[in-house]
Design an enzyme around this catalytic site. Sequence first.
Site, short mmCIF file in Angstrom:
data_model
loop_
_atom_site.label_atom_id
_atom_site.label_comp_id
_atom_site.label_asym_id
_atom_site.label_seq_id
_atom_site.Cartn_x
_atom_site.Cartn_y
_atom_site.Cartn_z
N GLU A 79 0.80 -1.23 0.00
CA GLU A 79 0.00 0.00 0.00
C GLU A 79 0.83 1.27 0.00
O GLU A 79 0.50 2.23 -0.67
CB GLU A 79 -0.93 0.05 1.23
CG GLU A 79 -1.93 -1.08 1.30
CD GLU A 79 -1.47 -2.14 2.27
OE1 GLU A 79 -0.27 -2.46 2.25
OE2 GLU A 79 -2.30 -2.64 3.05
N ASP A 152 -2.02 -5.18 3.82
CA ASP A 152 -2.11 -5.42 5.26
C ASP A 152 -2.88 -6.71 5.60
O ASP A 152 -3.75 -7.13 4.83
CB ASP A 152 -2.79 -4.22 5.95
CG ASP A 152 -1.88 -3.01 6.02
OD1 ASP A 152 -0.67 -3.18 5.85
OD2 ASP A 152 -2.39 -1.89 6.23
N ASP A 154 -5.41 -7.77 7.24
CA ASP A 154 -6.76 -7.75 7.79
C ASP A 154 -7.75 -7.75 6.62
O ASP A 154 -7.36 -7.89 5.47
CB ASP A 154 -6.96 -6.54 8.70
CG ASP A 154 -6.63 -5.21 8.03
OD1 ASP A 154 -6.48 -5.21 6.79
OD2 ASP A 154 -6.53 -4.19 8.71
N GLU A 156 -9.56 -5.40 5.35
CA GLU A 156 -9.38 -4.27 4.43
C GLU A 156 -8.21 -4.53 3.49
O GLU A 156 -8.28 -4.26 2.29
CB GLU A 156 -9.17 -2.98 5.22
CG GLU A 156 -9.17 -1.74 4.36
CD GLU A 156 -9.09 -0.46 5.17
OE1 GLU A 156 -9.18 0.62 4.58
OE2 GLU A 156 -8.94 -0.54 6.41
N TYR A 379 1.83 -5.44 13.36
CA TYR A 379 0.67 -4.74 12.77
C TYR A 379 -0.20 -4.13 13.86
O TYR A 379 -0.51 -4.78 14.86
CB TYR A 379 -0.14 -5.70 11.92
CG TYR A 379 -1.19 -5.03 11.08
CD1 TYR A 379 -0.85 -3.99 10.21
CD2 TYR A 379 -2.52 -5.42 11.15
CE1 TYR A 379 -1.81 -3.37 9.43
CE2 TYR A 379 -3.49 -4.80 10.37
CZ TYR A 379 -3.12 -3.78 9.52
OH TYR A 379 -4.08 -3.15 8.76
N ARG A 381 -3.36 -2.78 13.77
CA ARG A 381 -4.83 -2.87 13.79
C ARG A 381 -5.20 -4.31 14.15
O ARG A 381 -5.27 -5.17 13.28
CB ARG A 381 -5.43 -2.47 12.44
CG ARG A 381 -5.20 -1.00 12.10
CD ARG A 381 -5.91 -0.59 10.82
NE ARG A 381 -5.57 0.78 10.48
CZ ARG A 381 -4.60 1.14 9.64
NH1 ARG A 381 -3.87 0.19 9.08
NH2 ARG A 381 -4.34 2.40 9.39
N HIS A 426 -3.84 -11.36 13.86
CA HIS A 426 -3.88 -12.45 14.83
C HIS A 426 -2.81 -12.36 15.90
O HIS A 426 -2.53 -13.33 16.57
CB HIS A 426 -3.78 -13.78 14.10
CG HIS A 426 -4.87 -13.95 13.08
ND1 HIS A 426 -6.20 -14.13 13.42
CD2 HIS A 426 -4.84 -13.96 11.73
CE1 HIS A 426 -6.93 -14.25 12.33
NE2 HIS A 426 -6.14 -14.15 11.29
#
Length: 779
Positions: A79, A152, A154, A156, A379, A381, A426
Site C-alpha cells: 500500500e 495489510d 486484515d 481491508e 501490525y 490494527r 492475529h
Amino acid sequence: MEAYCFKCKTKREIQSPVAGFNAKGSPVTTGVCAVCGTKMYRMGRTPAHEGLEKPVVISSKERKAAKVVKRSGKLVIVESPAKAKTIQRFLGKGYQVKASVGHIRDLLRSTLSVDVDNDFAPKYRVPNEKRVVVKELKALAASAAEVYLATDPDREGEAISWHLMEAAEIDPAIARRVVFHEITQAAVAEAFAHAREIDMRLVNAQQARRILDRLVGYSLSPLLWAKVRGRLSAGRVQSVAVRLIVDREREIDAFVPREYWTIGAQLIKATEHAKKQEFAARLLKVNDKEVGLDKELPLTSEAEVQPLLADLEGAQWAVGKVKRGERRRSPLPPFTTSTMQQEASKRLGFTASRTMAIAQQLYEGLDIGNGGAVGLITYMRTDSTHVAEVAQAEAREYVTDKYGAEFLPPAPPVYKTKSKGAQEAHEAIRPTSVMREPKAVEQYLDRNQNRLYQLIWQRFVASQMAAAIFDTVSVDIEARHAQTYLFRAAGSVVKFAGFMVVYDETGDDDEAAVEEEGRVPLLADGDALRLLRLMPEQHFTQPPPRYTEATLVKALEEDGIGRPSTYAPTISTIQQRGYVVRENKQLAPTDIGLLVNDLLVDHFPEIVDLGFTALMEQELDEIAEGEREWVPVLREFYGPFAEQIKAAEADMPQVNTGPEPVGRDCPRDGKPLIIRYGRYGKFIGCSGFPDCRHVEPWLEKIGVLCPKDGGELIERKTRKNRMFYGCANYPNCDWTSWKKPLKQPCPHCGGLLVAANKNHAVCTVCEKVTQLDALAVEA
C-alpha cells in the site's frame, strides 16, 4: 493485366499473375514485371478470384492478444511507499516492490453505486488520481512471471488485494497473496514461503461492510439535508458513537449531587511519640451498622456527624484484630488497537488518529542505523492478545539476562482476548524484537515515535514477566464510649516488584486499580492507641465523566461496535461533522449533534441501537468465517431499513430554521450576511450568493477580552487542527495562548487567568497559581 512497377516507374504487364487475399481478407493479384522482373502487386477482384475460399480474418487486436508475452521477474505490490522501501531491502534482486498508495478502487462518490435490485451489486471506479498508478501496475503485472499482493493482514488489506487484481487485470494464475504481521527479514521470508490465494470470505465481509455503510450513509444524509441543513451526515457506526456521547451528556445534566460524610482518625500507638509511627484509619461501622452512602448509616449531613465526633473525642482506642497477607498483581496483556489508543491518550496525550498515524510509521519501517529501514512493531490494527512463541521466547531470554530468572513466570502467559468477535490480525501489538530497547533506537526516532515505541515495548515486556507481590496488613480498630465504633487501617509494601520494574500500571482502569492505602506501623492485637485528631470530610457524589477519546474507544470495543480499523476514523468524523467538540480532552455534543441524534433515535431506533449495531458486526464476522453469505445479510437489513426511510421522509419534522443572520450587511452588495456551513465548518457568507461570493471566517468568541488591545479573544486552530486562542484583531494584535483564557480575573493582581490544568489556573501577569474550585469558573 497491368500494375504499377516501382522500378520502371510506370505501368507494366503482370507476368505469371496469381490471385489471392491479403491479411485483411481483401482480394489481390501478385506477379512480376514483364520488363524488369520486379515483384508487382495489384488490389481488386478479378475473374481468377472466383471459386477461391476467402481466409478467416484475424483482427490486429486478436493478433496482439495471441502474441506470447515473455514474462520475467517478480512483482510485489504493497500500500505505501515506506512499506515498499522496507520490503524491497529484505527481498533484494529479482523482486520489484511497488506501492498502490492506499485504495485504488472504490464506490463512486456521486451516486449510491449499489444496485439494490440486483443483489446489491457494487459499481466500482478507479479515481482519477489513481489511474496513473493503476496503469503502471497493470503494465508491470503483464510482464511479471509472479505477482505477490502484500497488503495489510486484515479484511481491508484482503479487499485491497482483490481490487488490485481486478483493476490492474492481474492474471489469477500468477497472483499470490502474502501476509505478515511484522516487517522483518524473517517474517517477510516466512510469508513468501507460504503464499496463498486471496480469501474471498474476507473480501466479501469487507465488501458487505462497505456496502452496508454506503446504504446507511447515502440514505440518511440526504434526509438530514432536507429536514435540517446541508453538510450533515449519518453513519452506521458514527451515529452510535454520537449517541453514546449525547446520552452521557444528558446523564450528567440530569445528575443531582448527594451529600455524604466520611470520618477518619489519625492515630498512634499509646507508647509511641515519633511522628513516623502515626497512621490513618477510616470509620466503617457504628454499633455494627455499616457507614456509607446507601448503607445503614449514610451520614448525609454535618448534623449527623457532629454527635459522633463528640463521642469519639472521649473514646478508648485499641487494636482489635491485625490481619496480614500477601497480594499478587498480574501484568496486563500486550496492547490491542483499543488499549494502545487508550494508554497513548492517558499517558502521552495523543488523539486516536495521531496514535494510529505514529504506529503506522513504526510498523512500516524506520532506518535505525543498520543499513536500512526495519519495522519496529507488529501490525497495529488488531484486537487479539495472542503472542507468537518465538517472540515470547525472545522476551524470556531478555528478562532472564536483564533482571534474572526469578522475574519470569514458570510458563509463558496466555492472555484471553476480551473483545467481542475478535478478528483482524492475529497477534497483539508488540516490538518486532525486544532486543531493540527504546534507548538504543531513540536517536533514530522523533520524540513522538520514541514515546509510543517505548510504551509498546514496556507493555509487552512487562506482559511476559512475573506478577508483583505485596505484603498487606489490615488493622481493625475499636473505639468505645457511648457507642462502639469500628475503624480500619490498611497498608501494603512491595515484596517483589516483578513486572513493575519495567512498566508502572498505576492509573490503569483495568485490574491494576489504584488503592488508597497508607503505611501502617507494626501493631498487635489489643495494643492501646491514642487519638491525635479526627478528620471529618464532606463529599458530594459526582456525575459520570464525559467521554474522552480513550474512554469512548473502550466503550465502543466493550459494546462490540466497530473494529480496530474503525475507531480512529469514527472519532475524527464526528468531530469534523460538528456533532462533537473536544474540550479539555473531553468530548461534548454540540447543538446540532443533539438535534441529529434525537431525530435518528426517534425515526431510526435500530440504526443507533448499540445491540443492533453489535449484531451487524457479528454477522460481518460470520461472513468472514464463511458461515454466512453476504448478499442475504444485506437483504435482511435493507428491506426494513428502506421502509423506515420512506416513513421518515413523510413523518420526520422539518427543523431547518433557514439562514441564521449575523446582524451585519455585506460590504460588497449590502445584503444581509448569514452563517453558512462548508466542508470545514461554519463561515460567514453573503445572502446574495451566488451573485455575491463574499465570505468571512467564523470567529468563535469565548467572552474574554484581549489583555493586549482589549479585542475579543477567539478560538482558532492550527493547520494540524490543534486548538489555540488569539485576538480577533489579528494581525494587528499578535496575542495568543495554547491555554484557555478564563473570564474571572486573577484574585492577586487582576490579570488574565488561563487554565493550567483541570485543577489550577495561572495568571499571565503575576504567574501565581490559583485553585479553579476557588474561582467558581464558568465553563
